[in-house]
Design a protein around this motif. Structure first.
Motif, PDB file in Angstrom:
ATOM      1  N   GLU A  44       0.831  -1.196   0.000  1.00 38.58           N
ATOM      2  CA  GLU A  44       0.000   0.000   0.000  1.00 38.58           C
ATOM      3  C   GLU A  44       0.870   1.252   0.000  1.00 38.58           C
ATOM      4  O   GLU A  44       2.052   1.216   0.346  1.00 38.58           O
ATOM      5  CB  GLU A  44      -0.926   0.027   1.214  1.00 38.58           C
ATOM      6  N   ARG A  45       0.260   2.342  -0.392  1.00 33.99           N
ATOM      7  CA  ARG A  45       0.957   3.626  -0.518  1.00 33.99           C
ATOM      8  C   ARG A  45       1.507   4.079   0.835  1.00 33.99           C
ATOM      9  O   ARG A  45       0.839   3.997   1.861  1.00 33.99           O
ATOM     10  CB  ARG A  45      -0.017   4.671  -1.052  1.00 33.99           C
ATOM     11  N   ASN A  46       2.746   4.540   0.838  1.00 31.37           N
ATOM     12  CA  ASN A  46       3.355   5.149   2.016  1.00 31.37           C
ATOM     13  C   ASN A  46       2.985   6.630   2.011  1.00 31.37           C
ATOM     14  O   ASN A  46       3.561   7.424   1.258  1.00 31.37           O
ATOM     15  CB  ASN A  46       4.874   4.967   1.969  1.00 31.37           C
ATOM     16  N   SER A  47       2.022   6.991   2.826  1.00 30.05           N
ATOM     17  CA  SER A  47       1.513   8.370   2.827  1.00 30.05           C
ATOM     18  C   SER A  47       2.514   9.372   3.375  1.00 30.05           C
ATOM     19  O   SER A  47       2.352  10.582   3.203  1.00 30.05           O
ATOM     20  CB  SER A  47       0.207   8.445   3.633  1.00 30.05           C
ATOM     21  N   ASP A  48       3.572   8.869   4.050  1.00 31.12           N
ATOM     22  CA  ASP A  48       4.600   9.762   4.597  1.00 31.12           C
ATOM     23  C   ASP A  48       5.880   9.725   3.777  1.00 31.12           C
ATOM     24  O   ASP A  48       6.961  10.073   4.273  1.00 31.12           O
ATOM     25  CB  ASP A  48       4.933   9.363   6.048  1.00 31.12           C
ATOM     26  N   TYR A  49       5.779   9.308   2.517  1.00 35.20           N
ATOM     27  CA  TYR A  49       6.967   9.214   1.680  1.00 35.20           C
ATOM     28  C   TYR A  49       7.621  10.573   1.521  1.00 35.20           C
ATOM     29  O   TYR A  49       6.945  11.601   1.422  1.00 35.20           O
ATOM     30  CB  TYR A  49       6.594   8.642   0.314  1.00 35.20           C
ATOM     31  N   TRP A  50       8.946  10.598   1.484  1.00 37.02           N
ATOM     32  CA  TRP A  50       9.685  11.858   1.494  1.00 37.02           C
ATOM     33  C   TRP A  50       9.502  12.677   0.230  1.00 37.02           C
ATOM     34  O   TRP A  50       9.724  13.892   0.240  1.00 37.02           O
ATOM     35  CB  TRP A  50      11.170  11.611   1.762  1.00 37.02           C
ATOM     36  N   GLN A  51       9.104  12.054  -0.882  1.00 37.19           N
ATOM     37  CA  GLN A  51       8.707  12.818  -2.068  1.00 37.19           C
ATOM     38  C   GLN A  51       7.209  13.084  -1.947  1.00 37.19           C
ATOM     39  O   GLN A  51       6.392  12.181  -2.154  1.00 37.19           O
ATOM     40  CB  GLN A  51       9.012  12.045  -3.343  1.00 37.19           C
ATOM     41  N   ALA A  52       6.860  14.300  -1.614  1.00 37.93           N
ATOM     42  CA  ALA A  52       5.492  14.621  -1.211  1.00 37.93           C
ATOM     43  C   ALA A  52       4.456  14.275  -2.273  1.00 37.93           C
ATOM     44  O   ALA A  52       3.309  13.951  -1.943  1.00 37.93           O
ATOM     45  CB  ALA A  52       5.396  16.102  -0.843  1.00 37.93           C
ATOM     46  N   ASP A  53       4.801  14.368  -3.542  1.00 38.60           N
ATOM     47  CA  ASP A  53       3.821  14.111  -4.603  1.00 38.60           C
ATOM     48  C   ASP A  53       3.914  12.692  -5.149  1.00 38.60           C
ATOM     49  O   ASP A  53       3.374  12.396  -6.203  1.00 38.60           O
ATOM     50  CB  ASP A  53       4.009  15.114  -5.743  1.00 38.60           C
ATOM     51  N   ARG A  54       4.608  11.803  -4.439  1.00 43.56           N
ATOM     52  CA  ARG A  54       4.758  10.413  -4.855  1.00 43.56           C
ATOM     53  C   ARG A  54       4.400   9.501  -3.682  1.00 43.56           C
ATOM     54  O   ARG A  54       4.512   9.910  -2.535  1.00 43.56           O
ATOM     55  CB  ARG A  54       6.217  10.136  -5.314  1.00 43.56           C
ATOM     56  N   PRO A  55       4.036   8.268  -3.929  1.00 44.48           N
ATOM     57  CA  PRO A  55       3.761   7.650  -5.228  1.00 44.48           C
ATOM     58  C   PRO A  55       2.350   7.976  -5.715  1.00 44.48           C
ATOM     59  O   PRO A  55       1.521   8.474  -4.940  1.00 44.48           O
ATOM     60  CB  PRO A  55       3.892   6.163  -4.928  1.00 44.48           C
ATOM     61  N   HIS A  56       2.076   7.666  -6.982  1.00 40.88           N
ATOM     62  CA  HIS A  56       0.753   7.888  -7.542  1.00 40.88           C
ATOM     63  C   HIS A  56      -0.188   6.711  -7.259  1.00 40.88           C
ATOM     64  O   HIS A  56      -1.388   6.898  -7.115  1.00 40.88           O
ATOM     65  CB  HIS A  56       0.843   8.095  -9.054  1.00 40.88           C
ATOM     66  N   LEU A  57       0.372   5.511  -7.208  1.00 38.53           N
ATOM     67  CA  LEU A  57      -0.456   4.324  -6.971  1.00 38.53           C
ATOM     68  C   LEU A  57      -0.895   4.244  -5.516  1.00 38.53           C
ATOM     69  O   LEU A  57      -0.166   4.646  -4.603  1.00 38.53           O
ATOM     70  CB  LEU A  57       0.326   3.059  -7.316  1.00 38.53           C
TER      71      LEU A  57
END
Length: 523
Positions: free
Chosen positions: A205-218
């Motif tokens: 599942e999507r990591n909502s705290d990913y360091w690239q704020a606009d990623r991932p899209h899936l």
């Protein structure tokens, strides 16, 4: 195909897909991908098998990623500087990076990964990271690494699959292999594990705290475990999976998907791996230690036929130890055109004359158990060598037995292919260096030893001038191709086949083993 056979294949596919009923309604941006075999673990710091890399590459990250030209690009390291003597590397880390459990990622994790854990657990890092002298962490966002001597492949050694960053707060002071956290991998990547139903699927599942704020899209990635080749093909056609990769689809079927307007076929994204297939030759066995015998093998095999008629264009003839997709490749090497008469001449010179039945020598070929294309390759080798008086007995074993026998040097000839891992010092030296003659798979198991080659490899490892480095590797290729320590066959071009609605799939030299942070499903 008969109706009964077709029904059986559909049944296999439906069985593999039956798990979908137990899954929640698909997210708006869910990608479904075939995976085979099912990985033993998702902990990339403990296991380097292909399916672990494919799934683990979405969970874990390295300091560096590589573009399709094999040039380093930022990942967890935002930037870096290299000292003039090539021994000190200063890395500036990305800010506000968190592990999947919310703990901050810092320079301490880098020092732990590179200096403590990976040298003990990772088969590649164990060698490449031995060059490190000291690791300093002046602050949370800076890492200064000093090497014992220059190592021009050091950045390559820091990619996701060659040195994944592992969480210090999870693994420090533990038995790495027995750590309970291995059931729930904790990385910094754009996706994290949601559910694993053994034998059926792995759901990220999507990591909502990913360091690239606009990623991932899936929102989700669903990896469906589909062991059967025909079932994978049916699943792709039916839309049950949107992506297949590596050898998922039989090569004879690739053209069928290429001609289908609903799919795209690409061979890009395997540059970091650049798989090279060969006949490995055990130099300890009788005439196999004579380079004339090995040269005869090269002349007796039609590598164009192998690439075109067996691999259906998903390969090209190999010219030597370095793939043409790799840096430092040189075509300026001895050539071995298909010439059975030349092969017979060399065998005559060795005194291997035909007996009453026309046989000069009998040899065993241990097959590589990776599907029907490899079986057909072995059958062709048997047929081709029989024309020059070499009688081949094909040995068929399972994957585990194959690995055990090769590691134990219990073979005469065997088929194999090896990833070159972005740089000769990492993926190629290991096969030919005398110091790496070990009972370990993907080392110098054939027992080849040439002091000149060892010297050239040693010089190349510490060379910082690119022109001199190319000269050194060119010379090494020339010596090796004359020696023929093994019989290079083809450069494998793995196809990635995906629905045209899938965008941003292959953006780096790591291909489907990359993060998928840029992947999205078109409306």
């Amino acid at each position: 195909m008969g109706k009964r056979m077709f029904s059986a294949l559909v049944g296999v596919a439906l069985l593999a897909m039956s798990s979908s009923a137990s899954l929640a309604q698909a997210a708006d941006q869910r990608l479904s991908m075939a995976i085979n075999p099912e990985p033993a673990t998702l902990i990339l710091g403990l296991n380097l098998q292909a399916p672990t890399q494919t799934i683990g590459g979405k969970i874990y990250e390295g300091l560096i990623v590589f573009d399709k030209a094999l040039d380093p690009q930022p990942s967890l390291a935002e930037s870096w500087e290299i000292s003039a003597d090539g021994k000190t590397y200063t890395f500036n880390l990305q800010e506000n990076v968190k592990w999947h459990d919310g703990a901050p990622f810092s320079s301490a994790d880098v020092a732990f990964s590179l200096g403590t854990m990976l040298p003990q657990t990772h088969p590649i890092a164990r060698t490449t990271l031995a060059v490190i002298d000291t690791i300093e962490t002046p602050d949370d966002d800076t890492v200064v690494i000093t090497l014992k001597n220059p190592f021009n492949a050091f950045l390559t050694a820091l990619a996701m699959n060659t040195a994944p960053m592992m969480p210090k707060h999870i693994y420090e002071g533990t038995d790495y292999a027995a750590n309970p956290a291995n059931e729930t991998p904790i990385g910094t990547g754009p996706f994290k594990l949601k559910e694993w139903k053994k034998g059926e699927y792995i759901l990220l599942e999507r990591n909502s705290d990913y360091w690239q704020a606009d990623r991932p899209h899936l929102d989700e990635i669903l990896f469906r475990v589909i062991p059967d080749e025909a079932a994978r093909s049916i699943a792709l056609e039916n839309g049950d999976v949107q992506v297949t990769s590596f050898s998922d689809i039989e090569y004879v079927d690739v053209e069928r998907f290429r001609s289908n307007d609903n799919f795209e076929v690409t061979y890009e994204g395997y540059e970091f791996f650049s798989p090279l297939m060969w006949i490995e030759i055990n130099h300890r066995v009788g005439p196999l230690g004579d380079k004339r015998y090995r040269q005869a093998l090269m002349y007796a095999l039609d590598r164009n036929f192998i690439a075109d008629a067996i691999w259906f264009g998903s390969a090209k003839p190999a010219t030597g130890p370095i793939s043409s997709t790799m840096k430092y490749y040189s075509a300026d090497v001895p050539e071995y055109p298909y010439d059975p008469a030349k092969a017979e001449q060399l065998l005559d010179e060795m005194g291997l004359t035909p007996d009453a039945s026309g046989v000069r020598h009998r040899v065993k070929l241990l097959g590589l158990p990776y599907g029907t294309t490899f079986v057909r390759t072995g059958e062709y080798i048997k047929q081709a060598l029989s024309k020059v008086g070499i009688e081949v007995t094909l040995e068929s074993v399972d994957r585990g037995t194959w690995a055990q026998r090769v590691a134990a040097w219990d073979y005469e000839l065997t088929l194999d292919f090896v990833y070159q891992l972005g740089h000769p010092a990492i993926g190629i030296h290991r096969t030919y260096s005398s110091s790496n003659i070990r009972n370990v798979l993907f080392s110098n198991t054939m027992g080849y030893s040439n002091p000149e080659v060892d010297t050239l490899f040693d010089e190349a490892t510490v060379e910082t001038d690119q022109a001199r480095l190319q000269e050194t590797y060119t010379k090494a290729q020339q010596v090796l191709v004359d020696d023929v320590p093994l019989a290079w066959l083809i450069e494998i071009k793995f196809p990635t086949i995906h629905a045209k609605t899938v965008e941003g799939l292959v953006t780096t030299a790591h291909g489907v083993n990359g993060s998928f942070a840029d992947v999205q499903i078109a409306e």
